[in-house]
Scaffold this motif. Sequence first.
Motif, short mmCIF file in Angstrom:
data_model
loop_
_atom_site.label_atom_id
_atom_site.label_comp_id
_atom_site.label_asym_id
_atom_site.label_seq_id
_atom_site.Cartn_x
_atom_site.Cartn_y
_atom_site.Cartn_z
N GLN A 196 0.86 -1.18 0.00
CA GLN A 196 0.00 0.00 0.00
C GLN A 196 0.90 1.24 0.00
O GLN A 196 1.72 1.42 0.91
CB GLN A 196 -0.90 0.01 1.24
CG GLN A 196 -1.71 -1.28 1.42
CD GLN A 196 -2.66 -1.53 0.27
OE1 GLN A 196 -3.48 -0.67 -0.08
NE2 GLN A 196 -2.56 -2.70 -0.34
N SER A 239 1.26 5.46 -0.34
CA SER A 239 0.53 6.72 -0.19
C SER A 239 1.52 7.88 -0.22
O SER A 239 2.72 7.70 0.02
CB SER A 239 -0.27 6.74 1.11
OG SER A 239 0.59 6.66 2.24
N THR A 240 1.02 9.03 -0.50
CA THR A 240 1.84 10.25 -0.51
C THR A 240 1.14 11.32 0.31
O THR A 240 -0.09 11.29 0.48
CB THR A 240 2.07 10.74 -1.95
OG1 THR A 240 2.97 11.86 -1.93
CG2 THR A 240 0.76 11.18 -2.60
#
Length: 483
Positions: free
Chosen positions: A109, A111-112
Amino acid sequence: MKLRLHPIAVATSAIALSAIVLAGCAVGPDYRKPDVDMPVTWQLDAPWRQSTPSDTQAKGAWWERFGDTKLNALQEQALSGNQTLAFAAARLTQARATANSVSTGMYPQVSTGVRASRLRIAGNRPLTNYNSPNFATVQNDFALGLNASYEVDLFGRVQRNVEGARASAEQSAADLENTRLLLSADLATNYFNLRELDVELDVLSRSIELQRKALELATSRHDLGATSGLDVAQQQALLDTTLTQVDVLRKARSQYEHAIATLTGTPAPNFSLPPALAPMTPPAVPIGIPSDLLERRPDIASAERAMAASNAQIGVARAAFFPSVILAPSYGVDSRNIETLFNAPSVVWSLGVSLTQTLFDGGRISANVDFAKGGYEASVANYRRIVLTAMQEVEDGITGVSALDRAYAQAQAAIVSARRVLDIANSRYEGGVATYLDVITAQQSLLNSERQAAQLMGQRMLTSVFLIKALGGDWPDAKLAQK
């Protein structure tokens, strides 16, 4: 120059390598479909003979085999407007979405995040070093980061979850097919019940016409003094009884009509189905061999997929005995000046791994494993029950169709005999050598024979629908059994 690796990077790489090596080593039993005791052949009764269906048999528009255009139109309307079917289709959409969601656990997973803020740091904040006094500071904070998280599935928890979710989605697909089959069979059952009542009402209509003519004859003979008033009273009583039966049948017909309306997704007050007297002949049905049921019937497929899902839950429960390992690397930039955000000194990164192991839970995990095992055993018992019920339904249909075919042929012969008796009774009465009771008895016998034939015709259609449903739906023309 000798390359030196950071210890965290070495540890992270080792864990990732272990994950690759141990991939597929999921705890818990691998799923195998349990054996069921299937007989080699059905108990056949003439005029049946066995067909050889393939495992790619169609299960579609079986109702078209009956050759009734109105039934075909109602079935199409039901498939597009029935709310139970729409509900099952929505559940399938949910199940597939759940399977897709669970499957994402097999991948990292990523994300940023972006942060931009201006903040004041208090000068009176607690000290970390008494030799370094604090000062109040007002500054900017600009950050851009990329974070990742990945559960290393060393013991197959994620894998078993995915297996269970996919099996549940396949079960929902089988449930949808079973709902379609039950819907079409329910509609055909109500339709043929209604058409059988149309035939019975027609029989009553013709009988009433005959009885009224007989009443006129009895009245004329009474007026001429040839007979007593008893003959007139007896004929009038017979006519009144027959008229009463008309209202009873019309009430039953309206209920079947309302049921058809609901199945097709139409409000009952807005639906009507005109009477029709088209001949009803059931199609010849190929029965195959008992093991074909395991491939044809959607309810058996649904029960089998439920077993697979329950089996996967055992692995999920057992995986809780082992540690869970999560990799969580991150990379980004952080600066108090936006102009220097992407400079080398602004780079921040981390490599991390977390390991969680339950040390004591009072037996909770063991209880969950026992619960999962119990769920699997229940699904196996349910699967075998459904298979046994399916075989019972097919055998009932085979014997039922054969018996009703013979009974219907005998009922047609009984009608011919009853008409001959009525003709003789009328002639003897008009000749004065028989009482009018003989005529009434013959009329009632003919009415009963014609109604019995109509009922047997309806039962033949219903039993054929029941047998087709029991066999799982339609069949290829190349496999049609001769009856």
